[in-house]
Design a protein around this motif. Sequence first.
Motif, mmCIF file in Angstrom:
data_model
loop_
_atom_site.group_PDB
_atom_site.id
_atom_site.type_symbol
_atom_site.label_atom_id
_atom_site.label_comp_id
_atom_site.label_asym_id
_atom_site.label_seq_id
_atom_site.Cartn_x
_atom_site.Cartn_y
_atom_site.Cartn_z
ATOM 1 N N SER A 46 -8.808 -18.508 -50.492
ATOM 2 C CA SER A 46 -8.473 -17.098 -50.265
ATOM 3 C C SER A 46 -9.330 -16.511 -49.149
ATOM 4 C CB SER A 46 -8.658 -16.277 -51.541
ATOM 5 O OG SER A 46 -7.753 -16.709 -52.525
ATOM 6 N N ASP A 49 -0.742 -16.165 -51.094
ATOM 7 C CA ASP A 49 -1.916 -16.551 -51.873
ATOM 8 C C ASP A 49 -1.523 -16.748 -53.332
ATOM 9 O OD1 ASP A 49 -4.379 -17.154 -52.856
ATOM 10 O OD2 ASP A 49 -5.414 -15.435 -51.979
ATOM 11 N N GLU A 50 -1.334 -17.976 -53.747
ATOM 12 C CA GLU A 50 -0.969 -18.347 -55.114
ATOM 13 C C GLU A 50 0.132 -17.432 -55.663
ATOM 14 O OE1 GLU A 50 -3.635 -20.150 -57.494
ATOM 15 O OE2 GLU A 50 -5.190 -20.424 -55.993
HETATM 16 MG MG LIG Z 1 -8.066 -17.630 -54.334
#
Ligand SMILES: [Mg+2]
Length: 377
Positions: A49, A164-165
């Motif tokens: 991240s 992001d995920e």
């Molecule tokens: Mg992360």
Amino acid sequence: MHKENEVGALKIKHVRKSYGGTDILKGIDLEIDAGQFLILVGPSGCGKSTLLGLISGLEQTTSGEIWIGDRMVNNVAPKDRDIAMVFQSYALYPNMNVKQNIAFGMEMRNVPKAEQEQIIARVAKMLQIEHLLDRKPSQLSGGQRQRVAMGRALARNPGLFLFDEPLSNLDAKLRVEMRTEIKRLHERTKTTVVYVTHDQIEAMTLGDRIAVMKDGIIQQFGGPQDIYDNPANMFVAGFIGSPSMNFILSTVEKTQEGVGVKVESGNKQFVLPLRADAAAKLSSWVGKEIVFGIRPEQITGTVNIQQDNPHITKADCKVEIVEPTGPDTLTFINLNGKEAVCRVHPSEAKRPGERMQLAFDMSKAVFFDPSSEARVA
Ligand SMILES: [Mg+2]
Ligand SMILES: Nc1ncnc2c1ncn2[C@@H]1O[C@H](COP(=O)(O)OP(=O)(O)O)[C@@H](O)[C@H]1O
């Protein structure tokens, strides 16, 4: 291949990031072409991240350069980087309906109403949410909300998409469906994507290029099949693939035919001969201990093996545990005192305590230095 003067879609050069005195990213180098789907994968806390934050501009690099297209963007504000982001928690505005949520960014940018309508229609069609446009987020399922969040990002028509995920809050079935959806979307739009996940299956199925990260360092960067077949070290070999690769500490032995690794299973010893290229690389390892890596699908029953595969050695092993998965039965055996898992066809599966003939296919076996964990053959 990358042409000489072609501009890469994204280039990350020697990027470092520290918070306080702690180095989080320790020199990242990456480059992808326009239209590619890059996966950043690694365990929680490895810096994925953080790297995405640097690409988006929400965070500043400590040193190094980030290029998007032909621009060095280190000093370019996030809104001017031509990117769109989709996060794990896709905050939709609860009091706005789907259409207003998708249009919000365009409203802020004063996109003319007629153009907004066109874009909303295109995006809604692409994501198959046309029938949901008048609903409020509370009237949507998790997957539908995630789709709206993607619609909002797509409406920007960005040069670069950052995820992001995005699927980690969804249940298992929906996650698989949305994964296919994202893949289909990328096939259609061919927008460049950087996608963060800790899930190695998502990484393998979605990525054109995969960067496997650990502790702020890229362990390996390559195509999914190449990373699977040719892992650079034990971390990558163990992280990618499910069930994980078996790692067996064995002694390298000289045999009449060449070189092999010595294995013991249930008081029976046998030597697995190495392919010529591995044998050549391991000639200086004779008499020493090495980590022998073999994937579960390379230890199988003997019925469905290719009879002309010269790299197969059959051995009698004692079955410890069996786990039927449907298409195959995971069969656990003991190799050199450690549990190893094999993929056996259900028709051949045995019960715990029984012995069975297993075929070890050494054509893709890999070998690691036990102390450095680096790949040696
Ligand atoms: Mg992360
Ligand atoms: N703003 C911050 N200040 C201090 N440490 C941070 C900050 N953001 C992230 N970190 C640390 O950086 C490391 C990597 O975090 P992160 O990039 O979120 O990992 P990942 O996304 O791979 O799970 C973690 O140890 C985290 O605690």
